[in-house]
Motif scaffolding. Structure first.
Motif, PDB file in Angstrom:
ATOM      1  N   ASN A  78       0.812  -1.220   0.000  1.00  0.00           N
ATOM      2  CA  ASN A  78       0.000   0.000   0.000  1.00  0.00           C
ATOM      3  C   ASN A  78       0.844   1.267   0.000  1.00  0.00           C
ATOM      4  OD1 ASN A  78      -2.607  -1.236   0.115  1.00  0.00           O
ATOM      5  ND2 ASN A  78      -2.105  -1.841   2.195  1.00  0.00           N
ATOM      6  N   LEU A  79       1.950   1.244  -0.732  1.00  0.00           N
ATOM      7  CA  LEU A  79       2.821   2.409  -0.842  1.00  0.00           C
ATOM      8  C   LEU A  79       2.869   2.850  -2.293  1.00  0.00           C
ATOM      9  CD1 LEU A  79       5.455   0.864   1.459  1.00  0.00           C
ATOM     10  CD2 LEU A  79       4.522   3.110   1.861  1.00  0.00           C
ATOM     11  N   ALA A  80       3.191   4.120  -2.514  1.00  0.00           N
ATOM     12  CA  ALA A  80       3.244   4.664  -3.874  1.00  0.00           C
ATOM     13  C   ALA A  80       4.444   4.145  -4.655  1.00  0.00           C
ATOM     14  CB  ALA A  80       3.284   6.186  -3.830  1.00  0.00           C
ATOM     15  N   THR A  81       5.521   3.795  -3.962  1.00  0.00           N
ATOM     16  CA  THR A  81       6.720   3.298  -4.628  1.00  0.00           C
ATOM     17  C   THR A  81       6.714   1.779  -4.634  1.00  0.00           C
ATOM     18  OG1 THR A  81       7.965   3.340  -2.571  1.00  0.00           O
ATOM     19  CG2 THR A  81       8.081   5.303  -3.956  1.00  0.00           C
ATOM     20  N   ALA A  82       7.445   1.196  -5.566  1.00  0.00           N
ATOM     21  CA  ALA A  82       7.539  -0.255  -5.657  1.00  0.00           C
ATOM     22  C   ALA A  82       8.343  -0.810  -4.486  1.00  0.00           C
ATOM     23  CB  ALA A  82       8.196  -0.649  -6.978  1.00  0.00           C
ATOM     24  N   PRO A  83       8.044  -2.039  -4.060  1.00  0.00           N
ATOM     25  CA  PRO A  83       8.810  -2.639  -2.968  1.00  0.00           C
ATOM     26  C   PRO A  83      10.271  -2.842  -3.351  1.00  0.00           C
ATOM     27  CG  PRO A  83       6.866  -3.966  -3.488  1.00  0.00           C
ATOM     28  CD  PRO A  83       6.987  -2.918  -4.532  1.00  0.00           C
ATOM     29  N   GLU A  84      11.169  -2.494  -2.438  1.00  0.00           N
ATOM     30  CA  GLU A  84      12.601  -2.680  -2.648  1.00  0.00           C
ATOM     31  C   GLU A  84      13.213  -3.233  -1.386  1.00  0.00           C
ATOM     32  OE1 GLU A  84      14.607   0.863  -3.740  1.00  0.00           O
ATOM     33  OE2 GLU A  84      13.719   0.951  -5.723  1.00  0.00           O
TER      34      GLU A  84
ATOM     35  N   GLY B 282      15.244  -3.497   1.772  1.00  0.00           N
ATOM     36  CA  GLY B 282      15.684  -2.464   2.696  1.00  0.00           C
ATOM     37  C   GLY B 282      14.594  -1.504   3.130  1.00  0.00           C
ATOM     38  N   ASN B 283      13.421  -1.514   2.443  1.00  0.00           N
ATOM     39  CA  ASN B 283      12.315  -0.648   2.853  1.00  0.00           C
ATOM     40  C   ASN B 283      11.822  -1.056   4.239  1.00  0.00           C
ATOM     41  OD1 ASN B 283      11.360  -0.709  -0.439  1.00  0.00           O
ATOM     42  ND2 ASN B 283      11.507   1.250   0.590  1.00  0.00           N
ATOM     43  N   ARG B 284      11.691  -0.085   5.134  1.00  0.00           N
ATOM     44  CA  ARG B 284      11.101  -0.344   6.452  1.00  0.00           C
ATOM     45  C   ARG B 284       9.589  -0.240   6.315  1.00  0.00           C
ATOM     46  NH1 ARG B 284      12.851  -2.821  10.497  1.00  0.00           N
ATOM     47  NH2 ARG B 284      11.620  -1.516  11.861  1.00  0.00           N
ATOM     48  N   VAL B 285       8.861  -1.240   6.822  1.00  0.00           N
ATOM     49  CA  VAL B 285       7.417  -1.286   6.657  1.00  0.00           C
ATOM     50  C   VAL B 285       6.712  -1.664   7.957  1.00  0.00           C
ATOM     51  CG1 VAL B 285       7.454  -1.808   4.182  1.00  0.00           C
ATOM     52  CG2 VAL B 285       7.570  -3.673   5.825  1.00  0.00           C
ATOM     53  N   ASP B 286       5.436  -1.335   8.001  1.00  0.00           N
ATOM     54  CA  ASP B 286       4.536  -1.725   9.065  1.00  0.00           C
ATOM     55  C   ASP B 286       3.475  -2.595   8.408  1.00  0.00           C
ATOM     56  OD1 ASP B 286       3.557  -1.502  11.786  1.00  0.00           O
ATOM     57  OD2 ASP B 286       1.885  -0.362  10.917  1.00  0.00           O
ATOM     58  N   PHE B 287       3.142  -3.740   8.991  1.00  0.00           N
ATOM     59  CA  PHE B 287       2.239  -4.672   8.333  1.00  0.00           C
ATOM     60  C   PHE B 287       1.499  -5.528   9.349  1.00  0.00           C
ATOM     61  CE2 PHE B 287       6.311  -6.643   8.865  1.00  0.00           C
ATOM     62  CZ  PHE B 287       6.052  -7.966   9.218  1.00  0.00           C
ATOM     63  N   ASP B 288       0.457  -6.211   8.875  1.00  0.00           N
ATOM     64  CA  ASP B 288      -0.288  -7.193   9.664  1.00  0.00           C
ATOM     65  C   ASP B 288       0.032  -8.568   9.114  1.00  0.00           C
ATOM     66  OD1 ASP B 288      -1.605  -5.306  11.268  1.00  0.00           O
ATOM     67  OD2 ASP B 288      -3.129  -4.989   9.715  1.00  0.00           O
TER      68      ASP B 288
ATOM     69  N   ILE C 207       0.367  -3.693   4.020  1.00  0.00           N
ATOM     70  CA  ILE C 207       1.738  -3.213   4.204  1.00  0.00           C
ATOM     71  C   ILE C 207       1.800  -1.709   3.923  1.00  0.00           C
ATOM     72  CG2 ILE C 207       4.130  -3.492   3.471  1.00  0.00           C
ATOM     73  CD1 ILE C 207       3.262  -6.317   2.473  1.00  0.00           C
ATOM     74  N   TYR C 208       2.324  -0.965   4.899  1.00  0.00           N
ATOM     75  CA  TYR C 208       2.472   0.481   4.800  1.00  0.00           C
ATOM     76  C   TYR C 208       3.883   0.871   5.206  1.00  0.00           C
ATOM     77  CZ  TYR C 208      -2.607   0.619   4.495  1.00  0.00           C
ATOM     78  OH  TYR C 208      -3.891   0.443   4.100  1.00  0.00           O
ATOM     79  N   ALA C 209       4.238   2.115   4.959  1.00  0.00           N
ATOM     80  CA  ALA C 209       5.539   2.618   5.399  1.00  0.00           C
ATOM     81  C   ALA C 209       5.569   2.625   6.923  1.00  0.00           C
ATOM     82  CB  ALA C 209       5.775   4.020   4.868  1.00  0.00           C
ATOM     83  N   ASP C 210       6.712   2.291   7.482  1.00  0.00           N
ATOM     84  CA  ASP C 210       6.880   2.288   8.939  1.00  0.00           C
ATOM     85  C   ASP C 210       6.894   3.735   9.427  1.00  0.00           C
ATOM     86  OD1 ASP C 210       7.585   2.013  11.560  1.00  0.00           O
ATOM     87  OD2 ASP C 210       9.369   0.805  11.192  1.00  0.00           O
TER      88      ASP C 210
END
Length: 144
Positions: free
Chosen positions: A33-39, A41-47, A56-59
């Motif tokens: 659920n982010l505007a950028t593609a998953p890469e 090293g991305n820090r995320v918040d998720f269920d 999945i969202y940005a942390d």
């Protein structure tokens, strides 16, 4: 739950997140659920539902920002001021178009096109500009 993206395959539309608790979770592109593609090293918040990550969202606690490789403002100003010789193309990595601009600078066509590109670079958002740059421009790609 927070974690870090380990890997994401665009072809398979699947990836893995390493949670801060040490477990790994699989996810699909539709869960992102982010505007950028998953890469990686991305820090995320998720269920999770046990083994799969979703929502999945940005942390929000992370200070991580999108790394800017090139400045859209610099590209825009270069295009407006020195676009007739293609300086903005060299700056952005599309050196093939830069050479073409040098060859045809006497026609003023590169200057007119560069003016349009310069204004375009200045009005688009940084996120859109960085996504276009992430595609690794080839020498003759137009970065519109």
């Amino acid at each position: 739950m927070q974690g870090t993206v380990l890997d994401f395959s665009i072809q398979a539309n699947q990836g893995f997140i390493s949670a801060d608790n040490g477990k790994r979770y699989e996810f699909t592109g539709s869960d992102w659920n982010l505007a950028t593609a998953p890469e990686a090293g991305n820090r995320v918040d998720f269920d999770t539902d046990g083994s799969k990550a979703f929502a999945i969202y940005a942390d929000p606690t992370s200070s991580q920002k999108i790394k800017a490789t090139k400045s859209r403002v610099t590209a825009g100003i270069l295009a407006i001021l020195l676009g007739n010789v293609g300086v903005h193309y060299f700056y952005l990595g599309a050196w093939g178009w830069g050479l073409i601009c040098i060859l045809f600078c006497w026609t003023y066509i590169p200057a007119i096109v560069a003016l349009v590109f310069g204004v375009h670079y200045l009005v688009i958002s940084d996120e859109v500009f960085q996504v276009k740059l992430k595609k690794k421009p080839e020498p003759l790609d137009i970065l519109w």
